[in-house]
Design an enzyme around this catalytic site. Structure first.
Site, PDB file in Angstrom:
ATOM      1  N   TYR A   1     -23.831 105.282 120.464  1.00  0.00           N
ATOM      2  CA  TYR A   1     -23.142 105.247 121.758  1.00  0.00           C
ATOM      3  C   TYR A   1     -22.916 106.659 122.300  1.00  0.00           C
ATOM      4  O   TYR A   1     -23.228 106.950 123.460  1.00  0.00           O
ATOM      5  CB  TYR A   1     -21.817 104.512 121.609  1.00  0.00           C
ATOM      6  CG  TYR A   1     -21.036 104.351 122.894  1.00  0.00           C
ATOM      7  CD1 TYR A   1     -21.409 103.393 123.838  1.00  0.00           C
ATOM      8  CD2 TYR A   1     -19.925 105.140 123.165  1.00  0.00           C
ATOM      9  CE1 TYR A   1     -20.693 103.241 125.013  1.00  0.00           C
ATOM     10  CE2 TYR A   1     -19.204 104.991 124.340  1.00  0.00           C
ATOM     11  CZ  TYR A   1     -19.587 104.034 125.254  1.00  0.00           C
ATOM     12  OH  TYR A   1     -18.871 103.885 126.419  1.00  0.00           O
TER      13      TYR A   1
ATOM     14  N   SER B   1     -18.914 108.257 129.736  1.00  0.00           N
ATOM     15  CA  SER B   1     -17.764 108.082 128.847  1.00  0.00           C
ATOM     16  C   SER B   1     -17.268 109.456 128.401  1.00  0.00           C
ATOM     17  O   SER B   1     -18.027 110.437 128.428  1.00  0.00           O
ATOM     18  CB  SER B   1     -18.166 107.262 127.617  1.00  0.00           C
ATOM     19  OG  SER B   1     -17.155 107.276 126.621  1.00  0.00           O
TER      20      SER B   1
END
Length: 300
Positions: free
Chosen positions: A185, A172
């Site tokens: 995350y 990501s």
């Protein structure tokens, strides 16, 4: 001093390689054939994993699909078969190391040696540190990074034996910069990016350069996992756009894929610009999404 002199002697190479990179921007890269390859995709029951499976099915690959969601997994497998591919569905909990290892043994016995591994499965909790429960933090790391170790340990040996294969890490943009209320995350995706980079170097050190690596680092994707995301970098990405870029990156053996490409520029300038300017830039980028906040100012 000796090191600095050695670096200065490398400047001509830097110039040559920079010009080479600029020229490659205008020359279409040759796409490799993956027909007949055995492709394993984790998190294949929905979203990016499902669409990636469809694209590999169109390329006449043999698919191994993993997901914890049996219904979604079967839907993906059925569509892959309709597209003309052989698809093998396995219900696997990617937060469970033993389930990964036992499922890997079944894949090798029933299907064969995986030659393209797409570590896509992921979870995200949008909350600050205090509202993120301990089991949620553990689950985030188990799925988003530890699973990459277990799947790679299971399938990489066959790739190394033949000096042929591809390990794909779905990370990501949050693996390159910190984002408030995505603490677990971001941490797990930083680890995923580090996993990709270190694995790439390790394969080179072991002279297994036929085993390729690719890391995908997109901005927010419109898959529903994060509610109401927005940023001045542009609207949330459509899954189809991301998968098209991913497949092209795999076929042209790109090591790092940033979507949008501007994220690559931002990761570079973050290392060289003053912190106060970066704070202003972050406010301009204005990342927002729905999140649960457990910290209460008036309690302090």
């Amino acid at each position: 001093m000796r090191f600095l002199l050695d670096v200065l002697l490398l400047l001509p190479l830097l110039l040559i390689f920079t010009l080479e990179s600029l020229l490659k921007l205008f020359i279409p890269k040759k796409r490799k054939s993956v027909t007949g390859e055995i492709v394993l995709i984790t998190g294949a029951g929905h979203g990016i994993g499902r669409l990636t499976a469809f694209e590999f099915a169109k390329l006449k690959c043999r698919l191994v699909l993993w997901d914890i969601n049996k219904h979604g997994l079967e839907e993906t497998a059925d569509e892959c078969k309709r597209l003309g591919s052989k698809a093998h569905a396995f219900v696997v909990d990617c937060s469970d190391r033993e389930d990964i290892y036992s499922s890997a043994k079944k894949v090798k016995a029933e299907v064969g040696d995986v030659s393209i591994l797409v570590n896509n499965a992921g979870v995200v909790y949008t909350s600050d540190l205090f509202a993120t429960q301990d089991p949620q933090i553990e689950k985030t790391f188990e799925v988003n990074i530890l699973a990459h170790f277990w799947t790679t340990k299971a399938f990489l040996p066959a790739m190394m034996k033949h000096n042929h294969g591809h390990i794909v890490t779905v990370a990501s943009a949050a693996g390159h910069t910190g984002v408030p209320f995505l603490l677990a995350y971001c941490s797990s995706k930083f680890a995923a990016v580090g996993f990709h980079k270190a694995l790439t170097e390790e394969l080179a050190a072991l002279k297994r350069t036929g085993v390729k690596t690719t890391c995908l680092c997109p901005n927010f994707i419109n898959t529903g996992f994060i509610k109401n995301p927005s940023t001045s970098l542009g609207p949330a990405l459509e899954p189809e756009e991301v998968v098209n870029r991913l497949i092209n990156g795999i076929l042209t053996e790109q090591k790092m894929i940033f979507i949008p490409s501007s994220i690559n520029f931002l990761t570079v300038i973050e290392r060289v610009l003053p912190e106060r300017f970066l704070a202003v830039l972050r406010r301009k980028i204005d990342v927002r999404f729905d999140a649960v906040i457990g910290y209460k100012v008036n309690e302090q």
